[in-house]
Design a protein around this motif. Sequence first.
Motif, mmCIF file in Angstrom:
data_model
loop_
_atom_site.group_PDB
_atom_site.id
_atom_site.type_symbol
_atom_site.label_atom_id
_atom_site.label_comp_id
_atom_site.label_asym_id
_atom_site.label_seq_id
_atom_site.Cartn_x
_atom_site.Cartn_y
_atom_site.Cartn_z
ATOM 1 N N ASP A 138 0.802 -1.221 0.000
ATOM 2 C CA ASP A 138 0.000 0.000 0.000
ATOM 3 C C ASP A 138 0.841 1.279 0.000
ATOM 4 O OD1 ASP A 138 1.015 -0.087 2.540
ATOM 5 O OD2 ASP A 138 -0.908 0.169 3.569
ATOM 6 N N TRP A 139 2.040 1.214 -0.589
ATOM 7 C CA TRP A 139 2.833 2.435 -0.688
ATOM 8 C C TRP A 139 3.581 2.439 -2.014
ATOM 9 C CZ3 TRP A 139 8.441 2.632 0.251
ATOM 10 C CH2 TRP A 139 9.016 1.383 0.520
ATOM 11 N N ILE A 140 4.029 3.631 -2.415
ATOM 12 C CA ILE A 140 4.657 3.811 -3.728
ATOM 13 C C ILE A 140 6.146 3.469 -3.642
ATOM 14 C CG2 ILE A 140 5.169 5.453 -5.572
ATOM 15 C CD1 ILE A 140 2.175 4.913 -5.207
ATOM 16 N N LEU A 141 6.586 2.577 -4.525
ATOM 17 C CA LEU A 141 8.022 2.294 -4.656
ATOM 18 C C LEU A 141 8.301 1.831 -6.069
ATOM 19 C CD1 LEU A 141 10.770 2.057 -3.080
ATOM 20 C CD2 LEU A 141 10.326 -0.406 -3.074
ATOM 21 N N GLU A 142 9.247 2.480 -6.714
ATOM 22 C CA GLU A 142 9.682 2.089 -8.051
ATOM 23 C C GLU A 142 10.993 1.318 -7.936
ATOM 24 O OE1 GLU A 142 7.781 6.331 -8.558
ATOM 25 O OE2 GLU A 142 9.975 6.112 -8.810
ATOM 26 N N GLY A 143 11.086 0.218 -8.697
ATOM 27 C CA GLY A 143 12.273 -0.613 -8.607
ATOM 28 C C GLY A 143 13.557 0.113 -8.944
ATOM 29 N N GLY A 144 13.475 1.111 -9.824
ATOM 30 C CA GLY A 144 14.671 1.862 -10.183
ATOM 31 C C GLY A 144 15.149 2.813 -9.115
ATOM 32 N N SER A 145 14.356 2.972 -8.044
ATOM 33 C CA SER A 145 14.734 3.908 -6.985
ATOM 34 C C SER A 145 15.593 3.269 -5.910
ATOM 35 C CB SER A 145 13.479 4.506 -6.344
ATOM 36 O OG SER A 145 12.771 3.531 -5.589
ATOM 37 N N ILE A 146 15.787 1.951 -5.977
ATOM 38 C CA ILE A 146 16.643 1.264 -5.008
ATOM 39 C C ILE A 146 17.572 0.308 -5.742
ATOM 40 C CG2 ILE A 146 15.059 1.420 -3.043
ATOM 41 C CD1 ILE A 146 14.251 -1.495 -3.684
ATOM 42 N N ASP A 147 18.718 0.035 -5.135
ATOM 43 C CA ASP A 147 19.624 -0.989 -5.634
ATOM 44 C C ASP A 147 20.185 -1.719 -4.422
ATOM 45 O OD1 ASP A 147 20.704 -1.946 -8.250
ATOM 46 O OD2 ASP A 147 22.610 -1.691 -7.200
ATOM 47 N N VAL A 148 20.382 -3.037 -4.541
ATOM 48 C CA VAL A 148 20.748 -3.840 -3.375
ATOM 49 C C VAL A 148 21.986 -4.682 -3.651
ATOM 50 C CG1 VAL A 148 18.338 -3.955 -2.633
ATOM 51 C CG2 VAL A 148 19.283 -5.827 -4.001
ATOM 52 N N ASP A 149 22.665 -5.058 -2.541
ATOM 53 C CA ASP A 149 23.824 -5.951 -2.680
ATOM 54 C C ASP A 149 23.482 -7.397 -2.342
ATOM 55 O OD1 ASP A 149 23.712 -6.042 0.125
ATOM 56 O OD2 ASP A 149 25.844 -5.586 0.405
ATOM 57 N N GLY A 150 22.219 -7.672 -2.041
ATOM 58 C CA GLY A 150 21.779 -9.035 -1.755
ATOM 59 C C GLY A 150 22.046 -9.508 -0.354
ATOM 60 N N CYS A 160 14.485 11.120 -4.563
ATOM 61 C CA CYS A 160 13.337 10.345 -5.008
ATOM 62 C C CYS A 160 12.507 9.808 -3.841
ATOM 63 C CB CYS A 160 13.795 9.185 -5.891
ATOM 64 S SG CYS A 160 12.411 8.191 -6.521
ATOM 65 N N LEU A 161 13.110 9.023 -2.960
ATOM 66 C CA LEU A 161 12.318 8.300 -1.975
ATOM 67 C C LEU A 161 11.677 9.195 -0.922
ATOM 68 C CD1 LEU A 161 12.478 5.427 -2.917
ATOM 69 C CD2 LEU A 161 13.423 4.779 -0.708
ATOM 70 N N LEU A 162 12.231 10.354 -0.685
ATOM 71 C CA LEU A 162 11.611 11.286 0.259
ATOM 72 C C LEU A 162 10.859 12.409 -0.447
ATOM 73 C CD1 LEU A 162 14.215 11.592 3.156
ATOM 74 C CD2 LEU A 162 12.187 10.138 2.999
ATOM 75 N N ASN A 163 10.679 12.282 -1.753
ATOM 76 C CA ASN A 163 9.927 13.297 -2.481
ATOM 77 C C ASN A 163 8.454 13.225 -2.071
ATOM 78 O OD1 ASN A 163 8.507 14.744 -4.647
ATOM 79 N ND2 ASN A 163 10.495 14.714 -5.682
ATOM 80 N N PRO A 164 7.831 14.345 -1.701
ATOM 81 C CA PRO A 164 6.437 14.306 -1.255
ATOM 82 C C PRO A 164 5.444 13.894 -2.326
ATOM 83 C CG PRO A 164 7.204 16.579 -1.452
ATOM 84 C CD PRO A 164 8.421 15.697 -1.584
ATOM 85 N N ASN A 165 5.889 13.791 -3.582
ATOM 86 C CA ASN A 165 4.964 13.341 -4.623
ATOM 87 C C ASN A 165 4.822 11.822 -4.682
ATOM 88 O OD1 ASN A 165 7.287 12.434 -5.961
ATOM 89 N ND2 ASN A 165 7.235 14.021 -7.534
ATOM 90 N N ASP A 198 16.320 14.411 -14.561
ATOM 91 C CA ASP A 198 15.781 13.050 -14.515
ATOM 92 C C ASP A 198 14.342 13.135 -14.016
ATOM 93 O OD1 ASP A 198 15.084 10.434 -14.039
ATOM 94 O OD2 ASP A 198 16.918 9.926 -12.950
ATOM 95 N N HIS A 199 13.375 12.798 -14.889
ATOM 96 C CA HIS A 199 11.975 12.970 -14.496
ATOM 97 C C HIS A 199 11.493 11.927 -13.491
ATOM 98 C CE1 HIS A 199 10.897 10.421 -18.260
ATOM 99 N NE2 HIS A 199 10.769 9.656 -17.206
ATOM 100 N N THR A 200 12.368 10.990 -13.127
ATOM 101 C CA THR A 200 12.033 10.066 -12.042
ATOM 102 C C THR A 200 12.345 10.663 -10.675
ATOM 103 O OG1 THR A 200 14.205 8.983 -11.937
ATOM 104 C CG2 THR A 200 12.611 8.115 -13.541
ATOM 105 N N ASP A 201 12.817 11.894 -10.639
ATOM 106 C CA ASP A 201 13.273 12.544 -9.410
ATOM 107 C C ASP A 201 14.509 11.868 -8.834
ATOM 108 O OD1 ASP A 201 11.156 14.561 -9.198
ATOM 109 O OD2 ASP A 201 9.829 12.870 -8.766
ATOM 110 N N GLY A 202 15.342 11.338 -9.708
ATOM 111 C CA GLY A 202 16.650 10.874 -9.254
ATOM 112 C C GLY A 202 16.751 9.415 -8.905
ATOM 113 N N HIS A 203 16.338 8.536 -9.806
ATOM 114 C CA HIS A 203 16.481 7.108 -9.542
ATOM 115 C C HIS A 203 17.941 6.715 -9.351
ATOM 116 C CE1 HIS A 203 12.448 5.132 -10.930
ATOM 117 N NE2 HIS A 203 12.316 5.922 -9.885
ATOM 118 N N ILE A 204 18.150 5.807 -8.420
ATOM 119 C CA ILE A 204 19.498 5.357 -8.082
ATOM 120 C C ILE A 204 20.155 4.626 -9.245
ATOM 121 C CG2 ILE A 204 18.841 3.117 -7.114
ATOM 122 C CD1 ILE A 204 21.405 5.527 -5.535
ATOM 123 N N ASP A 205 19.364 3.966 -10.111
ATOM 124 C CA ASP A 205 19.993 3.156 -11.155
ATOM 125 C C ASP A 205 20.578 3.982 -12.289
ATOM 126 O OD1 ASP A 205 17.615 3.809 -12.439
ATOM 127 O OD2 ASP A 205 17.003 1.738 -12.840
#
Length: 326
Positions: A138-150, A160-165, A198-205
């Motif tokens: 029930d919350w907004i998250l785009e896969g391109g906004s995070i990157d993981v080391d496993g 991006c992630l703290l953007n109020p939009n 970047d119109h994604t508001d700064g995706h990490i990828d």
Amino acid sequence: MAFRMLAEWAPHESVWIGFPSSVKAWGEPLHRAQQQIAAFANAVHASGRGERVHLIAGSAEAATIATDLVDSGVHVEQRQIGDIWLRDTGCIIVRDGNLRIARDFGFNGWGGRFDYPGDLTIGHELAAEAGFEVKKLDWILEGGSIDVDGEGLAATTVDCLLNPNRNPALNKEAIEARLRDDLGIQRLLWLGDGLANDHTDGHIDNLARFVGVNHILIPQGAGPNDPNEAVFEDARKRAEAFGCRVSLMPSVGRFVQDGEVVPASYMNFYIGNAAIVVPIYGVGNDDAAIATLASLFPDRQVVGVMADAVLTGGGSFHCSSQQVPI
């Protein structure tokens, strides 16, 4: 259960890739964008090691074009996909032992910028038809906004992630808690701004990618004309202060399309089972970027594929893909 989002270099069963299909969305660059995405799909397929490639087209006409452009082993499917950016509209598959489950996050068109039919349904559709249990969140998250080391470490951007939009009711601590509960992320490296325009508001990828456990790759500015030089330097300092091992990647530098500086980035590479496909742009650092990735992933073939037309749609190869881990 201790679900965890796996690193992209973990073995894949398959990958979903979006195929440009709409003249309205893409305009004149559509045909070249189709050729470049097909070349990306072919590079992943040709590399082998059992990674099935599913190319998702949004119309019968686009599916026919895709079939003509890709190798016979690439699976072309027609679905109502919206735009091609399955990294953000597709589900993230997490795993606990032999159990895999699809996390279907909310999506609001990158903060209300775009609204295409299919963007809200394609992730659930693909995951369910692949046989996964789908968990709607029930919350907004785009896969391109995070990157993981496993291993429980992720990186993101404040931009991006703290953007109020996206999630105006969630503060930093709340987002960290949800990432922990939903993706098994125990530590979160907060970088600052994303790339300019970047119109994604700064995706990490587009900015920083993990290439090993606690090992992150960040671009190095191409000089004072590089619009992102300060952003790259800030990201490097934050990552080092956090305790990450940092390697540097050449920057594309200043890249202009239709009179506007656009967020061209080598960081939008895709890590497949046997190949890494890196977007290139016909500029001076293309070969150096390929060489950098080859030194970091000696067990994989690094393939550079032109991506300037794909970039006109706002992203590149990583943005258009979502892997299914084994």
